[in-house]
Scaffold this motif. Structure first.
Motif, short mmCIF file in Angstrom:
data_model
loop_
_atom_site.label_atom_id
_atom_site.label_comp_id
_atom_site.label_asym_id
_atom_site.label_seq_id
_atom_site.Cartn_x
_atom_site.Cartn_y
_atom_site.Cartn_z
N ARG A 141 0.83 -1.21 0.00
CA ARG A 141 0.00 0.00 0.00
C ARG A 141 0.86 1.26 0.00
NH1 ARG A 141 -5.53 -0.50 1.04
NH2 ARG A 141 -6.13 -2.67 1.04
N ILE A 142 1.99 1.19 0.70
CA ILE A 142 2.90 2.35 0.70
C ILE A 142 3.45 2.57 -0.71
CG2 ILE A 142 5.09 3.23 1.63
CD1 ILE A 142 4.31 1.63 4.22
N VAL A 143 3.76 1.46 -1.38
CA VAL A 143 4.26 1.56 -2.76
C VAL A 143 3.20 2.16 -3.68
CG1 VAL A 143 4.93 0.17 -4.77
CG2 VAL A 143 5.98 -0.26 -2.57
N VAL A 144 1.95 1.72 -3.51
CA VAL A 144 0.86 2.24 -4.34
C VAL A 144 0.72 3.75 -4.12
CG1 VAL A 144 -1.65 2.25 -4.63
CG2 VAL A 144 -0.42 0.08 -4.54
N ILE A 145 0.78 4.18 -2.87
CA ILE A 145 0.67 5.61 -2.57
C ILE A 145 1.82 6.37 -3.24
CG2 ILE A 145 0.75 7.36 -0.73
CD1 ILE A 145 -0.60 5.25 1.11
N SER A 146 3.04 5.83 -3.12
CA SER A 146 4.22 6.51 -3.68
C SER A 146 4.13 6.62 -5.20
CB SER A 146 5.50 5.74 -3.32
OG SER A 146 5.54 5.51 -1.94
N ILE A 147 3.72 5.50 -5.85
CA ILE A 147 3.62 5.53 -7.32
C ILE A 147 2.55 6.54 -7.74
CG2 ILE A 147 2.89 4.19 -9.34
CD1 ILE A 147 4.17 1.74 -8.03
N GLY A 148 1.44 6.54 -7.05
CA GLY A 148 0.36 7.47 -7.38
C GLY A 148 0.81 8.91 -7.28
N LEU A 149 1.52 9.22 -6.18
CA LEU A 149 2.01 10.59 -5.99
C LEU A 149 3.01 10.98 -7.08
CD1 LEU A 149 2.44 10.85 -2.11
CD2 LEU A 149 0.86 12.14 -3.56
N ALA A 150 3.93 10.04 -7.38
CA ALA A 150 4.94 10.31 -8.41
C ALA A 150 4.27 10.56 -9.75
CB ALA A 150 5.92 9.13 -8.49
N LEU A 151 3.30 9.74 -10.07
CA LEU A 151 2.62 9.89 -11.36
C LEU A 151 1.84 11.20 -11.41
CD1 LEU A 151 2.13 8.27 -14.04
CD2 LEU A 151 -0.11 7.76 -13.11
N ALA A 152 1.23 11.55 -10.27
CA ALA A 152 0.48 12.81 -10.22
C ALA A 152 1.40 13.99 -10.51
CB ALA A 152 -0.19 12.97 -8.86
N VAL A 153 2.57 13.98 -9.87
CA VAL A 153 3.53 15.07 -10.09
C VAL A 153 3.99 15.07 -11.55
CG1 VAL A 153 5.83 15.91 -9.48
CG2 VAL A 153 4.29 15.11 -7.69
N GLY A 154 4.31 13.87 -12.05
CA GLY A 154 4.79 13.76 -13.43
C GLY A 154 3.75 14.26 -14.42
#
Lengths: 286, 412
Positions: A141-154
């Motif tokens: 779940r922490i990985v999912v949150i991190s990927i989501g945030l990174a993609l949002a910024v990107g």
């Protein structure tokens, strides 16, 4: 306190998967004016392909994410070039066509992978929990949150800070003007559609860490995505992110505090937003 | 243009909600209107005996449909596709996990295909939608895995196999109290008719012995994507001895177990009602998450019994995997066939009902008979999930013989 933090993280992880689904669809609707109801089915296709790579063939999970995205991107290319490019500005036909693709893709997946659901899977290194100041929380779940945030910024950077993003935004505002300036909006639209399909397919594999893969997830995830877009606003990455996180957190706390209303909580939010702000939280005013 | 987009978005959501939610609201479907029924023509000798099967090949529980068909086809192979000297014609229909669709398929089987015997469909709310029509038209049907208690209270038209949802779990409640020593329980069930019956049946048996059902009851919608929020609010081990869970499909149960296992909290041990929802592949994928879990089952492939061993071997030879719920459809087809042999191929309702309810059957699941109201009386098994050789499967721990009588279904 543990209850609040735990549910906040549950809501964030659920919301991030929703964001990954909704972001691409929001852009497609915003720039191309296409209501692509096959978006959830592309998510499912990516998830099944990812399962084949990571579980069936025992290969690397992150390779599965990429290949799942590519498979969905390829399907997106086929749908856009083969059908949708002939139906620009014909929204009723788009809805019927893409809803038909939901059934076609779902049945193709049923033929290939069968009706038996695949249980959630992840990279072996991501199984287990992390200790967050005394709170044990799943690494996936922490990985999912991190990927989501990174993609949002990107995506935000791509849309707001780059030349291609400027062309995309300009296309959303005034297609005729953009085309009059000699910009090939058709080609941009095609790449946006494929890119959005790629994100959906990759999201399918990332989301499979929490949800697994099953044959009716095409419709289920599409419903989630449309709710996010209604709540957040059409054509806006920030809107999709806001909508997804809001729905995710409300769903998590709703299930925890009012489990008997679990089936309705996200719909209640959507209805309220439609009444109070019909263009969505960060959408442009109608 | 924007407003048109929004209108289309709202319309799309409406369309999807209709498609996605209809399966779960069918219990409210009104009884079918009276329709013209042609007089049945006498069947010539060589005419096939038609048996319908309504399974879910699409929708949230689509994983189960092909498995039921496999069981039926194995039984047909063993019968050489014949009964009472006549060929058997199997007609399979897809209920699409939707009570309204199931009712339409049921009508089609009877009115267009001339079928009087139907195996399936699944789901208690679907049985409630079909029972009024089946009762009026005198079409005998059988549930694949249990059925809503109310259907057998209101109508005498459905064979409840292996029993009603409620009755199936009473012995599990006894086991929790008497054998595992649990005194307090919290529950989570799928939010539909049989989901409530399964949980309430287990708690009926538990409370009958003196156990206490705590206030926390969670009812999760079928197809719940994320179970983690439920885990965050569940009472811990020091407040409840056991967490009794029933989820309607292997995929829901798998997602739940993953969330339960990853919660990081000291939660009560899970007792799974109906472990049969898992496929052997799902057991394998869940591996350590399920090994050691206690569960209730009506059919255990590893139970050592000559009839069962023969069935398991034949199934493995045909399909290359271990049977679980496939036994149910296999047994129901064999029940129909045995009764048809007795009636000489007469498939009319009264004759078949008497032929089925007045005899005992020996099945891979164990001894079986049906009460006057059509409720099956079978053995109930308690199992522990273990690794056996190359496979992970439920292994028999305790048998409750003939323990599936439903206390709320009248004898006559």
């Amino acid at each position: 306190m543990e209850f609040i933090i735990s549910n906040l993280l549950n809501g964030l992880s659920f919301g991030m998967v929703l964001f990954l689904i909704a972001a691409g669809l929001s852009i497609i609707i915003g720039i191309m004016g296409i209501i692509n109801l096959a978006h959830g089915a592309l998510y499912m296709l990516g998830a099944y392909v990812g399962w084949t790579i990571a579980v069936h063939n025992g290969l690397n999970f992150w390779l599965a994410v990429v290949v799942g995205g590519l498979a969905a991107g390829l399907a997106g290319l086929f749908i856009e070039r083969g059908f949708l490019r002939h139906l620009y500005k014909q929204m009723n036909e788009q809805v019927l066509l893409t809803f038909g693709f939901v059934y076609i893709i779902t049945n193709v997946c049923l033929w290939i992978w069968g009706g038996q659901a695949k249980v959630p899977f992840t990279d072996p290194a991501l199984s287990g929990s992390l200790n967050l100041a005394g709170l044990m929380y799943p690494k996936t779940r922490i990985v999912v949150i991190s990927i989501g945030l990174a993609l949002a910024v990107g995506l935000w950077w791509l849309q707001d800070k780059t030349r291609i993003g400027a062309m995309v935004r300009a296309g959303m505002d005034n297609k005729e003007m953009i085309m009059g300036l000699g910009i090939n909006l058709g080609r941009i639209s095609m790449f946006v559609f494929i890119f959005a399909a790629f994100i959906a397919g990759a999201a399918g594999v990332i989301g499979a860490q929490l949800w697994g893969v099953y044959s009716y997830m095409g419709l289920q995830t599409l419903l989630f995505a449309l709710i996010i877009i209604i709540v957040g606003g059409v054509g806006s990455i920030q809107g999709a992110l806001t909508g997804a996180l809001l729905i995710g957190v409300i769903d998590a706390f709703g299930k925890a505090l009012f489990p008997e209303l679990a089936m309705f909580t996200m719909y209640i939010v959507m209805v309220v937003i439609l009444i109070v702000r019909p263009s969505g939280l960060l959408g442009r005013k109608v | 243009m924007k407003s048109k987009k929004l209108a289309l978005l709202a319309g799309s959501i409406g369309l999807i909600v209709i498609v996605a939610v209809l399966p779960f609201v069918g219990a409210c479907a009104p009884p079918a209107p009276e329709e013209f029924k042609p007089a049945p023509a006498p069947a010539p000798e060589a005419e096939p005996i038609k048996i319908g099967a309504i399974v879910n090949l699409t929708g949230p529980i689509a994983d189960m449909g092909p498995r039921f068909v496999d069981g039926i086809e194995l039984a047909l192979d063993e019968l050489n596709h014949q009964v009472a000297g006549r060929p058997i014609e199997l007609i399979v229909e897809d209920a699409a996990s939707n009570p309204t669709v199931a009712l339409e398929r049921f009508k089609k089987l009877h009115e267009s295909d001339g079928v009087n015997l139907v195996i399936g469909p699944l789901m208690g709310d679907t049985h409630m939608a079909i029972a009024p029509y089946a009762s009026e038209e005198e079409v005998l049907f059988a549930s694949f895995i249990n059925g809503a208690q109310q259907a057998s209270i209101d109508y005498r038209v459905m064979l409840q196999y292996p029993t009603t949802c409620f009755a199936q779990e009473i012995a599990a409640g006894w086991y929790l109290y008497e054998e595992l020593g649990y005194r307090t329980a919290v529950t989570m069930g799928s939010d539909y008719a049989c989901g409530h019956d399964f949980i309430n049946g287990a708690m009926y048996g538990f409370e009958e012995k003196g156990g206490i059902r705590l206030e926390q009851e969670i009812w999760a919608p079928i197809g719940t994507a994320d179970f983690a929020p439920y885990m965050a609010t569940l009472v811990e081990k020091d407040e409840a001895d056991v967490f009794v869970v029933f989820l309607s499909s292997g995929e829901d149960a798998a997602r739940f177990l993953m969330a339960y296992n990853q919660s990081g909290r000291d939660l009560p041990p899970v007792f799974e009602l109906i472990v049969d929802v898992f496929t052997p592949q799902q057991y394998e994928d869940l591996a350590d998450v399920v090994i050691g879990m206690h569960a209730q089952s009506t059919y255990l492939p590893l139970r050592d019994d000559p009839i069962n061993n023969q069935f398991v071997e034949a199934f493995k030879a045909k399909y290359g995997r271990t049977p679980v719920i496939e036994q149910n459809s296999y047994t129901l087809l064999k029940v129909f066939a045995e009764a048809l042999e007795t009636t000489g191929g007469d498939d009319s309702f009264d004759v078949m009902w008497d032929a089925i309810t007045e005899r005992n059957f020996e099945t891979p699941q164990g001894p079986l008979y049906f009460t006057y109201r059509g409720v099956a009386i079978t053995d109930i098994y308690i199992a522990e999930v273990q690794r056996v050789g190359d496979e992970i499967l439920p292994v028999l721990v305790k048998t409750y013989s003939g323990a599936t009588a439903d206390p709320f279904v009248p004898e006559r």
